[in-house]
Design a protein around this motif. Structure first.
Motif, PDB file in Angstrom:
ATOM      1  N   MET A 326       5.052 -21.061  39.575  1.00 48.80           N
ATOM      2  CA  MET A 326       5.653 -20.420  38.709  1.00 48.80           C
ATOM      3  C   MET A 326       5.001 -19.064  38.251  1.00 48.80           C
ATOM      4  O   MET A 326       5.780 -18.070  37.853  1.00 48.80           O
ATOM      5  N   ILE A 327       3.752 -19.016  38.306  1.00 49.01           N
ATOM      6  CA  ILE A 327       3.007 -17.702  38.094  1.00 49.01           C
ATOM      7  C   ILE A 327       3.510 -16.738  39.041  1.00 49.01           C
ATOM      8  O   ILE A 327       3.726 -15.495  38.623  1.00 49.01           O
ATOM      9  N   MET A 328       3.515 -17.065  40.461  1.00 47.30           N
ATOM     10  CA  MET A 328       4.026 -16.237  41.381  1.00 47.30           C
ATOM     11  C   MET A 328       5.408 -15.861  41.085  1.00 47.30           C
ATOM     12  O   MET A 328       5.594 -14.517  41.229  1.00 47.30           O
ATOM     13  N   VAL A 329       6.299 -16.611  40.772  1.00 45.48           N
ATOM     14  CA  VAL A 329       7.677 -16.280  40.425  1.00 45.48           C
ATOM     15  C   VAL A 329       7.869 -15.241  39.062  1.00 45.48           C
ATOM     16  O   VAL A 329       8.374 -14.486  39.199  1.00 45.48           O
ATOM     17  N   SER A 330       6.715 -15.488  38.046  1.00 45.37           N
ATOM     18  CA  SER A 330       6.765 -14.546  36.957  1.00 45.37           C
ATOM     19  C   SER A 330       6.540 -13.224  37.391  1.00 45.37           C
ATOM     20  O   SER A 330       7.251 -12.434  36.886  1.00 45.37           O
ATOM     21  N   ILE A 331       5.381 -13.207  38.155  1.00 40.78           N
ATOM     22  CA  ILE A 331       5.052 -11.692  38.627  1.00 40.78           C
ATOM     23  C   ILE A 331       5.988 -11.220  39.538  1.00 40.78           C
ATOM     24  O   ILE A 331       6.183  -9.944  39.282  1.00 40.78           O
ATOM     25  N   ASP A 332       6.707 -11.916  40.384  1.00 41.47           N
ATOM     26  CA  ASP A 332       7.724 -11.381  41.271  1.00 41.47           C
ATOM     27  C   ASP A 332       8.837 -10.988  40.404  1.00 41.47           C
ATOM     28  O   ASP A 332       9.747  -9.919  40.507  1.00 41.47           O
ATOM     29  N   THR A 333       8.993 -11.585  39.254  1.00 43.50           N
ATOM     30  CA  THR A 333      10.411 -11.441  38.368  1.00 43.50           C
ATOM     31  C   THR A 333      10.350 -10.224  37.637  1.00 43.50           C
ATOM     32  O   THR A 333      11.275  -9.494  37.529  1.00 43.50           O
ATOM     33  N   PHE A 334       9.173 -10.018  37.399  1.00 42.41           N
ATOM     34  CA  PHE A 334       8.715  -8.621  36.243  1.00 42.41           C
ATOM     35  C   PHE A 334       8.885  -7.574  37.081  1.00 42.41           C
ATOM     36  O   PHE A 334       8.757  -7.330  38.073  1.00 42.41           O
ATOM     37  N   ASP A 335       9.617  -6.433  36.289  1.00 46.29           N
ATOM     38  CA  ASP A 335       9.960  -5.254  36.994  1.00 46.29           C
ATOM     39  C   ASP A 335       9.046  -4.297  36.510  1.00 46.29           C
ATOM     40  O   ASP A 335       8.909  -3.634  35.440  1.00 46.29           O
ATOM     41  N   TRP A 336       7.920  -4.173  37.447  1.00 47.04           N
ATOM     42  CA  TRP A 336       6.664  -3.432  37.176  1.00 47.04           C
ATOM     43  C   TRP A 336       6.941  -1.924  37.069  1.00 47.04           C
ATOM     44  O   TRP A 336       6.327  -1.369  36.218  1.00 47.04           O
ATOM     45  N   SER A 337       7.838  -1.632  37.825  1.00 49.58           N
ATOM     46  CA  SER A 337       8.213  -0.242  37.764  1.00 49.58           C
ATOM     47  C   SER A 337       8.834   0.314  36.399  1.00 49.58           C
ATOM     48  O   SER A 337       8.714   1.475  36.124  1.00 49.58           O
ATOM     49  N   SER A 338       9.359  -0.799  35.618  1.00 48.63           N
ATOM     50  CA  SER A 338       9.963  -0.270  34.323  1.00 48.63           C
ATOM     51  C   SER A 338       8.600   0.025  33.228  1.00 48.63           C
ATOM     52  O   SER A 338       9.213   0.764  32.512  1.00 48.63           O
ATOM     53  N   LEU A 339       7.702  -0.323  33.627  1.00 46.14           N
ATOM     54  CA  LEU A 339       6.478   0.277  32.727  1.00 46.14           C
ATOM     55  C   LEU A 339       6.348   1.661  32.802  1.00 46.14           C
ATOM     56  O   LEU A 339       5.966   2.524  31.942  1.00 46.14           O
ATOM     57  N   ARG A 340       6.378   2.180  33.985  1.00 49.00           N
ATOM     58  CA  ARG A 340       6.043   3.681  34.245  1.00 49.00           C
ATOM     59  C   ARG A 340       7.422   4.385  33.860  1.00 49.00           C
ATOM     60  O   ARG A 340       7.401   5.450  33.352  1.00 49.00           O
ATOM     61  N   SER A 341       8.511   3.651  33.995  1.00 48.38           N
ATOM     62  CA  SER A 341       9.796   4.342  33.568  1.00 48.38           C
ATOM     63  C   SER A 341       9.778   4.512  32.065  1.00 48.38           C
ATOM     64  O   SER A 341      10.468   5.656  31.678  1.00 48.38           O
ATOM     65  N   LEU A 342       9.038   3.916  31.345  1.00 42.97           N
ATOM     66  CA  LEU A 342       9.272   3.900  29.736  1.00 42.97           C
ATOM     67  C   LEU A 342       8.757   5.258  29.418  1.00 42.97           C
ATOM     68  O   LEU A 342       9.486   5.907  28.387  1.00 42.97           O
ATOM     69  N   ILE A 343       7.946   6.180  30.180  1.00 45.29           N
ATOM     70  CA  ILE A 343       7.693   7.393  29.661  1.00 45.29           C
ATOM     71  C   ILE A 343       8.831   8.657  30.419  1.00 45.29           C
ATOM     72  O   ILE A 343       8.408   9.833  30.023  1.00 45.29           O
ATOM     73  N   VAL A 344       9.292   8.280  31.382  1.00 44.51           N
ATOM     74  CA  VAL A 344      10.144   9.138  32.212  1.00 44.51           C
ATOM     75  C   VAL A 344      11.899   9.129  31.619  1.00 44.51           C
ATOM     76  O   VAL A 344      12.451   9.956  31.541  1.00 44.51           O
ATOM     77  N   HIS A 345      12.163   7.724  31.493  1.00 40.72           N
ATOM     78  CA  HIS A 345      13.665   7.667  30.915  1.00 40.72           C
ATOM     79  C   HIS A 345      13.729   8.073  29.503  1.00 40.72           C
ATOM     80  O   HIS A 345      12.713   8.431  28.948  1.00 40.72           O
ATOM     81  N   PRO A 346      15.141   8.296  29.176  1.00 41.86           N
ATOM     82  CA  PRO A 346      15.528   8.777  27.583  1.00 41.86           C
ATOM     83  C   PRO A 346      14.622   7.746  26.847  1.00 41.86           C
ATOM     84  O   PRO A 346      14.631   6.583  27.228  1.00 41.86           O
ATOM     85  N   LYS A 347      14.414   8.399  25.717  1.00 45.71           N
ATOM     86  CA  LYS A 347      13.603   7.365  24.641  1.00 45.71           C
ATOM     87  C   LYS A 347      14.611   6.222  24.165  1.00 45.71           C
ATOM     88  O   LYS A 347      14.221   5.047  24.126  1.00 45.71           O
ATOM     89  N   MET A 348      15.965   6.443  24.016  1.00 49.46           N
ATOM     90  CA  MET A 348      16.917   5.445  23.617  1.00 49.46           C
ATOM     91  C   MET A 348      17.052   4.440  24.694  1.00 49.46           C
ATOM     92  O   MET A 348      17.118   3.118  24.380  1.00 49.46           O
ATOM     93  N   SER A 349      16.872   4.675  25.944  1.00 53.04           N
ATOM     94  CA  SER A 349      17.166   3.717  27.082  1.00 53.04           C
ATOM     95  C   SER A 349      15.891   2.818  27.032  1.00 53.04           C
ATOM     96  O   SER A 349      15.801   1.635  26.995  1.00 53.04           O
ATOM     97  N   SER A 350      14.765   3.481  26.636  1.00 65.39           N
ATOM     98  CA  SER A 350      13.241   2.795  26.770  1.00 65.39           C
ATOM     99  C   SER A 350      13.255   1.742  25.559  1.00 65.39           C
ATOM    100  O   SER A 350      13.079   0.609  25.512  1.00 65.39           O
ATOM    101  N   ALA A 351      13.807   2.352  24.429  1.00 65.01           N
ATOM    102  CA  ALA A 351      13.881   1.400  23.284  1.00 65.01           C
ATOM    103  C   ALA A 351      14.769   0.253  23.199  1.00 65.01           C
ATOM    104  O   ALA A 351      14.289  -0.680  22.868  1.00 65.01           O
ATOM    105  N   VAL A 352      15.863   0.394  24.341  1.00 62.88           N
ATOM    106  CA  VAL A 352      16.866  -0.814  24.528  1.00 62.88           C
ATOM    107  C   VAL A 352      15.982  -1.714  25.282  1.00 62.88           C
ATOM    108  O   VAL A 352      16.209  -3.095  24.889  1.00 62.88           O
ATOM    109  N   MET A 353      15.431  -1.325  26.272  1.00 60.32           N
ATOM    110  CA  MET A 353      14.801  -2.061  27.002  1.00 60.32           C
ATOM    111  C   MET A 353      13.475  -3.081  26.249  1.00 60.32           C
ATOM    112  O   MET A 353      13.560  -4.395  26.246  1.00 60.32           O
ATOM    113  N   VAL A 354      12.882  -2.286  25.508  1.00 56.48           N
ATOM    114  CA  VAL A 354      11.764  -2.959  24.651  1.00 56.48           C
ATOM    115  C   VAL A 354      12.243  -3.762  23.672  1.00 56.48           C
ATOM    116  O   VAL A 354      11.610  -4.930  23.388  1.00 56.48           O
ATOM    117  N   ALA A 355      13.309  -3.384  22.835  1.00 59.03           N
ATOM    118  CA  ALA A 355      13.872  -4.309  21.982  1.00 59.03           C
ATOM    119  C   ALA A 355      14.398  -5.619  22.536  1.00 59.03           C
ATOM    120  O   ALA A 355      14.177  -6.637  21.925  1.00 59.03           O
TER     121      ALA A 355
END
Length: 489
Positions: A326-355
């Motif tokens: 299950m730890i392996m599943v959680s690691i594979d499920t998480f979209d790690w690229s989304s962390l980098r995208s937080l500073i690249v994507h529009p602020k409103m889109s990032s706010a929606v994801m974080v919320a």
């Protein structure tokens, strides 16, 4: 005929690969289904019975090949108050009614509503679920002692190192086999599957929920049933969309609605809790090669075989092995690229994801998290579109003419901006022209705004001509202008 050919193709795949992938998904199901059963307030066998039946039925009736569906935490949270107040029989009745609702939603083709779920919401949903999957393993990690930590470390090492040697057998299965044999041979005092709760000792039996067929019963189960239906469909649709992205293949969402409804009706009639798509197990299935309905079917069949026929052996599987998976599943499920995208994507889109992540994690309610994300997406979209409205004034002093050129979308979010864009005092003594060639009116608020503008000009004694209204906007104004003041526009 075309759909039949496509359906038959959804069963044709590499059988060995599909069976092994389905087996991994099965072992990933066991700890979660048992845990969710406790959340719902029922015996583990109720969740396991449901998972047997749902997995087998939806393999034939669902719309998304390779998707794993079973008793899920989101549904468990919804039904827990009903079980506490009225017992298991009312839970089964509510699950039956929820399945009928879902069939109806599929017939009404409500699966198209997934189009309104933005990419940011989907990413937030996936990340939140990965966090919840990991959080569900924490109690097993922190209360097991040093031996449990050692077993868990060994399990993770096997899962991540074995693929470097061979990919013939999925490493999670190797993890289960090695840790089970090791714990049994060395007689290690570790928690096993048998310690998690009562497991099934027979096949599920068909039975109608033992509740009175009265309006009072309907009043008790109607609300929970609708909540089960909505939450289950939402999680299944989101899971199907994730698999669509992972495999670059489409899936009929309305068929998935109907298929899930049929599966939940069957599960309720065989003594199981209602369920829905399981994103963690589905990602695991897809990662290890599951692509067809065969992997979905085998996950359900194997769960039945393991829990009933092979229960003495499965009971000896260390919980640490399942936690490692299950730890392996959680690691594979998480979209790690989304962390980098937080500073690249529009602020409103990032706010929606974080919320979406924050609400889902802190409420443990997937439906609420997605609902908040969709709401914020709609608000931010309306804000962005309304900000594109432009009204430019052009004065022709020689002719005493003041022309307003309007461009953009006029609707509830931009109506006030439209009204305030005109200088009514400056127009006194001139002839005003409102050019709407590049504008579009969308709703009754927009029509009312135009009426307000014309009335304000009239109050200042300014004659007004309206030009360039497109056909769609003219039709809208004609149908919504109850006062008749805009009919001549």
């Amino acid at each position: 005929m075309t759909r039949f050919i496509a359906y038959r193709r959804e069963w044709s795949a590499n059988p060995v690969r599909e069976l092994l992938a389905g087996a991994v998904a099965t072992f990933a199901l066991i700890p979660e289904v048992i845990a969710f059963s406790f959340v719902a307030g029922v015996d583990p066998q109720v969740g396991l019975f449901a998972s047997f039946v749902i997995g087998i039925v939806i393999a034939f009736t669902g719309g998304r090949p390779a998707m794993i569906s079973a008793a899920a935490g989101s549904v468990a949270l919804v039904v827990a108050p009903l079980v506490a107040a009225h017992g298991l029989s009312y839970l089964l009745a509510a699950g039956l009614l929820a399945g009928l609702f879902q069939i109806l939603f599929g017939v009404l083709r409500l699966g198209v509503l997934m189009r309104f779920v933005s990419k940011s919401v989907r990413t937030g949903f996936v990340n939140a679920l990965a966090i919840l999957i990991f959080a569900a393993q924490v109690p097993h990690i922190v209360h097991g002692g040093w031996l449990n930590y050692a077993m868990l470390a060994a399990g993770l090492a096997i899962i991540y190192l074995v693929p470097r040697l061979t990919t013939v057998v999925p490493s999670p299965l190797v993890c289960i086999l090695v840790l089970t044999v090791g714990a049994t041979v060395l007689k290690l005092p570790v928690m096993t599957v048998a310690d998690l709760g009562r497991l099934p000792d027979s096949l599920p039996v068909f039975a109608w929920p033992s509740v009175p067929l009265t309006l009072e019963t309907l009043s008790i189960i109607a609300g929970p049933a609708l909540a089960i239906a909505m939450v289950g469909l939402l999680e299944s649709m989101m899971t199907a969309s994730v698999v669509d992205d992972l495999t670059d293949t489409p899936s009929p969402k309305n068929m998935e609605c109907t298929g899930l409804g049929i599966a939940n009706v069957a599960a309720s009639l065989f003594g199981g809790i209602a369920g829905c798509g399981m994103i963690g197990q589905t990602v695991s299935n897809v990662k290890y090669g599951g692509r067809s309905r065969l992997s979905t079917l085998f996950a359900g069949v194997l769960l039945l075989v393991l829990m009933v026929v092979l229960k003495p052996w499965v009971s000896q599987v260390p919980v640490a092995a399942l936690v490692a998976i299950m730890i392996m599943v959680s690691i594979d499920t998480f979209d790690w690229s989304s962390l980098r995208s937080l500073i690249v994507h529009p602020k409103m889109s990032s706010a929606v994801m974080v919320a979406t992540v924050i609400v889902t994690v802190f409420t443990a309610n997937l439906a609420l998290g997605v609902a908040v994300g969709v709401l914020l997406s709609g608000v931010f979209f309306a804000f962005k579109v309304s900000a594109l409205l432009r009204v430019e004034a052009d004065t022709d002093e020689a002719r005493g003419r003041l022309t307003y050129r309007v461009s953009g979308q006029i609707f509830f979010a931009s109506a006030d901006l439209f009204i305030d864009a005109f200088d009514y005092q400056d127009a006194v003594g001139k002839h005003a022209v409102i050019d709407l060639t590049h504008a579009h009116f969308w709703d009754i608020t927009a029509v009312a705004a135009l009426d307000r503008v014309l009335q304000r000009f009239k109050a200042h004694g300014v004659p007004v001509d309206v030009l360039g209204l497109n056909e769609a906007s003219s039709t809208l104004i004609g149908s919504l202008d109850s006062s008749g003041r805009l009919r001549e526009v």
